[in-house]
Design a protein around this motif. Structure first.
Motif, mmCIF file in Angstrom:
data_model
loop_
_atom_site.group_PDB
_atom_site.id
_atom_site.type_symbol
_atom_site.label_atom_id
_atom_site.label_comp_id
_atom_site.label_asym_id
_atom_site.label_seq_id
_atom_site.Cartn_x
_atom_site.Cartn_y
_atom_site.Cartn_z
ATOM 1 N N GLU A 182 0.706 -1.233 0.054
ATOM 2 C CA GLU A 182 -0.249 0.064 -0.026
ATOM 3 C C GLU A 182 0.929 1.344 -0.087
ATOM 4 O OE1 GLU A 182 -3.091 2.252 2.970
ATOM 5 O OE2 GLU A 182 -3.070 0.215 3.015
ATOM 6 N N LEU A 183 0.770 2.136 -0.970
ATOM 7 C CA LEU A 183 1.376 3.470 -0.917
ATOM 8 C C LEU A 183 0.679 4.429 -0.239
ATOM 9 C CD1 LEU A 183 2.471 3.419 -4.749
ATOM 10 C CD2 LEU A 183 3.833 2.340 -2.550
ATOM 11 N N ARG A 184 1.355 5.167 0.592
ATOM 12 C CA ARG A 184 0.699 6.204 1.247
ATOM 13 C C ARG A 184 1.477 7.739 1.128
ATOM 14 N NH1 ARG A 184 -0.019 3.265 7.135
ATOM 15 N NH2 ARG A 184 -1.367 1.619 6.354
ATOM 16 N N ASP A 185 0.622 8.815 1.214
ATOM 17 C CA ASP A 185 1.243 10.269 1.146
ATOM 18 C C ASP A 185 2.249 10.333 -0.155
ATOM 19 O OD1 ASP A 185 0.235 10.774 3.801
ATOM 20 O OD2 ASP A 185 1.864 9.816 4.706
ATOM 21 N N PHE A 186 1.262 9.935 -1.078
ATOM 22 C CA PHE A 186 2.296 10.158 -2.399
ATOM 23 C C PHE A 186 2.101 11.363 -2.941
ATOM 24 C CE2 PHE A 186 3.343 9.421 -6.966
ATOM 25 C CZ PHE A 186 4.225 8.392 -7.017
ATOM 26 N N ILE A 187 3.501 11.937 -3.292
ATOM 27 C CA ILE A 187 3.539 13.406 -3.547
ATOM 28 C C ILE A 187 4.336 13.351 -4.972
ATOM 29 C CG2 ILE A 187 4.629 15.495 -3.271
ATOM 30 C CD1 ILE A 187 4.250 14.956 -0.029
ATOM 31 N N ILE A 188 3.826 14.024 -5.983
ATOM 32 C CA ILE A 188 4.565 14.484 -7.390
ATOM 33 C C ILE A 188 5.323 15.746 -6.939
ATOM 34 C CG2 ILE A 188 4.730 14.569 -9.795
ATOM 35 C CD1 ILE A 188 2.578 12.721 -9.929
ATOM 36 N N ARG A 189 6.588 15.683 -7.134
ATOM 37 C CA ARG A 189 7.268 17.057 -6.863
ATOM 38 C C ARG A 189 7.669 17.902 -7.983
ATOM 39 N NH1 ARG A 189 8.423 17.265 -1.312
ATOM 40 N NH2 ARG A 189 8.101 15.347 -0.035
ATOM 41 N N GLU A 190 7.924 17.272 -9.055
ATOM 42 C CA GLU A 190 8.428 17.577 -10.007
ATOM 43 C C GLU A 190 8.091 16.752 -11.526
ATOM 44 O OE1 GLU A 190 12.849 19.157 -12.381
ATOM 45 O OE2 GLU A 190 12.556 18.837 -10.277
ATOM 46 N N ALA A 191 7.708 17.166 -12.361
ATOM 47 C CA ALA A 191 7.364 16.397 -13.694
ATOM 48 C C ALA A 191 8.656 16.100 -14.185
ATOM 49 C CB ALA A 191 6.789 17.590 -14.624
ATOM 50 N N LEU A 192 8.501 15.041 -15.079
ATOM 51 C CA LEU A 192 9.815 14.246 -16.020
ATOM 52 C C LEU A 192 9.448 14.557 -17.348
ATOM 53 C CD1 LEU A 192 12.234 12.922 -16.245
ATOM 54 C CD2 LEU A 192 10.974 10.719 -15.690
ATOM 55 N N ARG A 226 17.432 14.574 -9.897
ATOM 56 C CA ARG A 226 16.320 15.333 -9.487
ATOM 57 C C ARG A 226 15.250 14.570 -8.971
ATOM 58 N NH1 ARG A 226 15.298 18.652 -15.432
ATOM 59 N NH2 ARG A 226 16.993 20.339 -14.899
ATOM 60 N N LEU A 227 14.577 14.905 -7.788
ATOM 61 C CA LEU A 227 13.482 14.269 -7.024
ATOM 62 C C LEU A 227 12.368 14.553 -7.804
ATOM 63 C CD1 LEU A 227 12.818 12.189 -4.668
ATOM 64 C CD2 LEU A 227 12.409 14.440 -3.238
ATOM 65 N N HIS A 228 11.584 13.395 -8.070
ATOM 66 C CA HIS A 228 10.356 13.643 -8.921
ATOM 67 C C HIS A 228 9.212 13.187 -7.847
ATOM 68 C CE1 HIS A 228 11.989 14.518 -12.869
ATOM 69 N NE2 HIS A 228 12.920 13.692 -12.591
ATOM 70 N N ALA A 229 9.206 12.252 -7.190
ATOM 71 C CA ALA A 229 8.053 11.586 -6.486
ATOM 72 C C ALA A 229 8.470 10.997 -5.113
ATOM 73 C CB ALA A 229 7.246 10.640 -7.275
ATOM 74 N N THR A 230 7.674 11.076 -4.174
ATOM 75 C CA THR A 230 7.978 10.363 -2.891
ATOM 76 C C THR A 230 6.894 9.761 -2.276
ATOM 77 O OG1 THR A 230 7.441 12.517 -1.564
ATOM 78 C CG2 THR A 230 9.869 12.024 -2.424
ATOM 79 N N CYS A 231 6.870 8.895 -1.524
ATOM 80 C CA CYS A 231 5.712 8.012 -0.964
ATOM 81 C C CYS A 231 6.279 7.289 0.311
ATOM 82 C CB CYS A 231 4.814 7.352 -1.708
ATOM 83 S SG CYS A 231 5.561 5.897 -2.653
ATOM 84 N N ASP A 232 5.232 6.677 1.074
ATOM 85 C CA ASP A 232 5.534 5.732 1.893
ATOM 86 C C ASP A 232 4.823 4.504 1.599
ATOM 87 O OD1 ASP A 232 7.161 7.209 3.750
ATOM 88 O OD2 ASP A 232 5.231 8.418 4.549
ATOM 89 N N ALA A 233 5.580 3.393 1.761
ATOM 90 C CA ALA A 233 4.810 2.207 1.441
ATOM 91 C C ALA A 233 4.934 1.255 2.758
ATOM 92 C CB ALA A 233 5.884 1.274 0.274
ATOM 93 N N VAL A 234 3.888 0.427 2.740
ATOM 94 C CA VAL A 234 3.784 -0.492 3.532
ATOM 95 C C VAL A 234 3.156 -1.861 3.153
ATOM 96 C CG1 VAL A 234 3.232 1.094 5.739
ATOM 97 C CG2 VAL A 234 1.277 0.108 4.238
#
Length: 227
Positions: A104-114, A158-166
């Motif tokens: 499960e992915l949580r708090d998914f954030i797209i920070r910059e387009a690719l 470049r950081l594009h996306a972050t999330c937490d995974a459980v």
């Protein structure tokens, strides 16, 4: 010391007779190239392969030359890697680390387009950092155009996306969506899908056949379901 350093250097063999204005090249072994990429268990085409690293790191390449279908996802004149692609990469990386099909992915954030290059592909890395028992933080990076090969300085990525995974149960998305679809069909207002894509194109979001996956659109209050 200095003597040890001098002894380790290679000496070039030069002719013993006077020079005749000819060039002599000494062949040296090349420096180590990109690290070996190992096959993953999930085998996801957007994840690439695993690098030998203390942390789980996966590397692949993104670009129209590698994924021609990206040409169907254009915002104005730019072919952009879709947000759902970042979700696919993060989920595949988490499942690879968890060694399961369910996460499960949580708090998914797209920070910059690719932006997907039309004439080449850019390296993309997915880094998975443990944060607890059966929990990880996932980051998706790409190497900036024009930066040197290899890991290079941190600014080259470049950081594009972050999330937490459980770790989670393996639940079929179709089964999860079945109830929502039935409710929206029964109570929602139906919208014309073709007209929706026409409106997107009018504002510069061009979705080709490969990205026109919506078959139904229903609105219920402030909620919209596309299926």
């Amino acid at each position: 010391g200095v003597m040890g350093e001098d002894a380790s250097r290679r000496r070039a063999d030069l002719p013993t007779y006077p020079f005749q204005r000819e060039r002599y090249w000494q062949d040296f072994d090349g420096v180590a190239g990109a690290p070996a990429v190992l096959t993953t268990q999930v085998g996801h085409p957007l994840l690439g392969g695993a690098l030998s690293s203390p942390l789980p790191i996966f590397q692949g390449e993104i670009g129209v030359t590698r994924q021609p279908w990206l040409a169907d996802h254009r915002i104005f004149e730019f072919a952009l890697f879709p947000g759902s692609g970042f979700v696919e990469q993060a989920a595949a990386a988490a499942c690879e680390v968890f060694e399961t099909d369910g996460c499960e992915l949580r708090d998914f954030i797209i920070r910059e387009a690719l932006v997907s290059p039309a004439d080449r592909a850019v390296p993309v890395q997915v880094v998975v950092t443990p944060t607890g028992v059966d929990a990880h933080h996932v980051q998706v990076f790409s190497r900036a155009p024009g930066s040197a090969e290899g890991t290079g300085p941190a600014g080259a990525w470049r950081l594009h996306a972050t999330c937490d995974a459980v770790r989670g149960a393996d639940v079929s998305p179709a089964a999860m969506d079945a109830g929502l679809v039935a409710r929206f069909r029964a109570t929602g207002e139906t919208h014309d899908v073709a007209r929706y894509y026409e409106r997107l194109a009018a504002v510069g979001a061009h979705y080709g056949p490969g990205f026109q996956a919506i078959e139904e659109m229903h609105a219920c209050g402030r909620e919209v379901l596309d299926h």
